[in-house]
Design an enzyme around this catalytic site. Structure first.
Site, short mmCIF file in Angstrom:
data_model
loop_
_atom_site.label_atom_id
_atom_site.label_comp_id
_atom_site.label_asym_id
_atom_site.label_seq_id
_atom_site.Cartn_x
_atom_site.Cartn_y
_atom_site.Cartn_z
N CYS A 136 33.29 -39.20 19.23
CA CYS A 136 33.72 -40.37 18.80
C CYS A 136 34.45 -41.57 19.76
O CYS A 136 35.47 -41.51 20.15
CB CYS A 136 34.99 -39.75 17.80
SG CYS A 136 35.89 -41.00 16.68
N CYS A 139 37.57 -43.16 18.61
CA CYS A 139 38.80 -42.27 18.95
C CYS A 139 39.13 -42.27 20.36
O CYS A 139 40.40 -42.57 20.40
CB CYS A 139 38.76 -40.93 18.51
SG CYS A 139 37.81 -40.62 16.98
N ASP A 140 37.98 -42.23 21.10
CA ASP A 140 38.58 -42.12 22.65
C ASP A 140 38.12 -43.10 23.49
O ASP A 140 38.49 -42.94 24.68
CB ASP A 140 37.86 -40.59 23.12
CG ASP A 140 38.40 -39.47 22.05
OD1 ASP A 140 39.45 -39.66 21.97
OD2 ASP A 140 37.64 -38.42 21.71
#
Ligand code: NDP
Length: 311
Positions: A136, A139-140
């Site tokens: 992701c 997300c990261d």
């Protein structure tokens, strides 16, 4: 087989399931939640969540899910371990089998079973989970500012993630197994015109290396061909973007799904074609796949369930 009757059954314990449980609990529906294989869902595999509103300093994924669980329990949600292994939505009450040993008869069901990111199946993906391997970018990606990353995949997700990462990282390798991208024209152009992205066509990632987290990837060019080449590239992050699999298999005989398996709902609502059965979160969302959108659709599903029961 043991049976139990419940008013509102929620299947899944990600942001959609827990948010549905908070709303259903506050509406006195005494929701029963079956958590599924991974209590807390996909976010429990993320380290830091920085884009969930309400946490200016960010929050750990597991911590966020723990808070949501407690909040749901505060309003009476009965959260249990167990995986839905079979479904019968042909007649009311709807029947869901849990772990092949118990049947829940439910007046309403909120399906919040999520989606599972696909991985290549390399041992190193597990070895470096949370240490440089991610599925992701939204997300990261932030943790790879001015670093070098690789994205695997040639579809729209891979191109979108590569473009997003290129806005943060110093360099992005896009590892594509075929000699062409499968992504839409506009996404392909965006990637090909981005100076920070280097597309490695006809490449496969076969392993990762590094002492304290990912430091590089082992690549094979034209794998299996006479001119096959093997070499390594230094990277700090390895992102999988080879698709997600929505966890909808047991519902497919009763609900409409798209060709990938995402449950189709009435546009703008979590209503499936079976009255009283709602789908929320990633299992019905091929587009956004964010914790906050999942939570929002969980809220909508619980409100719909309440209205359905009132009728
Ligand atoms: P796709 O299935 O479209 O693409 C998956 C990609 O991963 C393909 O390039 C595929 O390669 C590759 N792949 C699959 N397995 C492996 C493997 N084992 N090793 C190496 N590569 C592999 O998935 P997406 O998640 O990209 O997209 C899903 C759907 O969502 C699509 O319909 C897409 O259009 C849509 N979408 C739309 C967006 C938008 O419009 N903004 C954004 C994101 C997704 P190969 O081509 O060789 O099969």
């Amino acid at each position: 087989m043991e049976t139990e009757k419940v008013k509102c059954l929620i299947i899944g314990s990600g942001p959609a399931g827990y948010t549905a449980a908070i709303y259903a609990g506050r509406a006195n529906l005494a929701p029963v939640v079956y958590a599924g294989l991974q209590l807390g869902g996909q976010l429990t595999t993320t380290t830091e969540v920085e884009n969930f509103p309400g946490y200016p300093a960010g929050i750990g994924g597991p911590e966020l899910m723990e808070d949501l669980r407690k909040q749901a329990e505060r309003f009476g949600a009965d959260i249990r371990y167990g995986v839905a292994t079979a479904a019968d939505l042909s007649a009311k009450p709807y029947k869901i089998t849990i772990d092949e040993e118990k049947v829940i008869e439910a007046e309403t069901i909120i399906i919040a079973t999520g989606a599972t990111a696909k991985y290549l199946g390399l041992e190193d993906e597990k070895k470096y989970a949370g240490m440089g391997v991610s599925a992701c970018a939204t997300c990261d990606g932030f943790f790879y500012r001015k670093k070098v990353v690789a994205v695997v995949g040639g579809g729209d997700t891979a191109c979108e993630e590569a473009s997003y990462l290129a806005s943060l990282a110093s360099k992005v390798y896009l590892i594509v197994r075929k000699p062409y991208l499968r992504a839409s024209k506009v996404m392909q152009e965006r990637v090909m015109n981005n100076e920070k992205i280097e597309v490695l066509f006809e490449h496969n990632a076969v392993g990762l290396f590094g002492e304290n987290g990912v430091e590089g990837v082992h690549l094979v060019k034209r794998m299996g061909e006479a001119d096959e080449e093997r070499y390594d590239v230094a990277i700090d992050g390895f992102f999988l973007a080879i698709g997600h699999q929505p966890n909808s298999d047991i519902f497919k005989p009763y609900l409409d799904t798209d060709e990938v398996g995402y449950i189709l709902t009435e546009p703008g609502t979590p209503r499936t074609k079976v009255p009283g059965v709602f789908a929320a979160g990633d299992v019905a969302d091929p587009h956004y796949r964010q914790a906050i959108t999942a939570a929002a659709s969980g809220c909508m599903a619980a409100i719909e369930a309440e209205r359905y029961l009132q009728k």
